[in-house]
Enzyme design. Sequence first.
Site, PDB file in Angstrom:
ATOM      1  N   ARG A  45       0.834  -1.201   0.000  1.00  0.00           N
ATOM      2  CA  ARG A  45       0.000   0.000   0.000  1.00  0.00           C
ATOM      3  C   ARG A  45       0.875   1.260   0.000  1.00  0.00           C
ATOM      4  NH1 ARG A  45      -3.464  -3.203  -1.517  1.00  0.00           N
ATOM      5  NH2 ARG A  45      -4.614  -4.441  -0.051  1.00  0.00           N
ATOM      6  N   GLY A  46       0.375   2.321  -0.600  1.00  0.00           N
ATOM      7  CA  GLY A  46       1.045   3.612  -0.546  1.00  0.00           C
ATOM      8  C   GLY A  46       2.083   3.848  -1.616  1.00  0.00           C
ATOM      9  N   CYS A  47       2.264   2.915  -2.522  1.00  0.00           N
ATOM     10  CA  CYS A  47       3.228   3.103  -3.612  1.00  0.00           C
ATOM     11  C   CYS A  47       2.499   3.728  -4.801  1.00  0.00           C
ATOM     12  CB  CYS A  47       3.836   1.768  -4.039  1.00  0.00           C
ATOM     13  SG  CYS A  47       4.842   0.990  -2.764  1.00  0.00           S
ATOM     14  N   SER A  48       3.183   4.602  -5.516  1.00  0.00           N
ATOM     15  CA  SER A  48       2.560   5.225  -6.685  1.00  0.00           C
ATOM     16  C   SER A  48       2.411   4.216  -7.821  1.00  0.00           C
ATOM     17  CB  SER A  48       3.364   6.434  -7.152  1.00  0.00           C
ATOM     18  OG  SER A  48       4.675   6.055  -7.497  1.00  0.00           O
ATOM     19  N   ALA A  49       3.328   3.273  -7.905  1.00  0.00           N
ATOM     20  CA  ALA A  49       3.232   2.172  -8.871  1.00  0.00           C
ATOM     21  C   ALA A  49       2.772   0.933  -8.105  1.00  0.00           C
ATOM     22  CB  ALA A  49       4.590   1.909  -9.509  1.00  0.00           C
TER      23      ALA A  49
END
Length: 135
Positions: A45-49
Amino acid sequence: MRTLEDIAEEYEFLEGDERYRLLIELGRELETMPDALKTDATLVRGCSAAVWVYPTTEGDTLHFLADSNAAITKGIVALVIAAVQDRPAAEVAQMDVAAALAPFDLKNQLSSNRTQGVPNMIALVQDHAARIAAG
């Protein structure tokens, strides 16, 4: 997989685009993660990719499969994995992974949206390590 120390040694002699190329190369060197393991449960969670991390164990030793749908991000994933791969769970649980990654100065080398998921990736890896170490 190369050790984090070997990668850092190479990285420090490179600049700008060469560092990006090294990260992309590291991402390509990651062990293949089967598509069947790329699920909501393994998504960081929380990754742009999209980033997936799947932990396995042999005894108390951790081994991770990981992947991303973005080349640079996959290279960052490879750095995190290189820091913890095939180490005892108790060691990984206590390890300062962020400090191990400090020589790469990722926050200043890459845009913030590329590195925003790194703390979540580290937390996921260390949470799993702590559960295994606790038995």
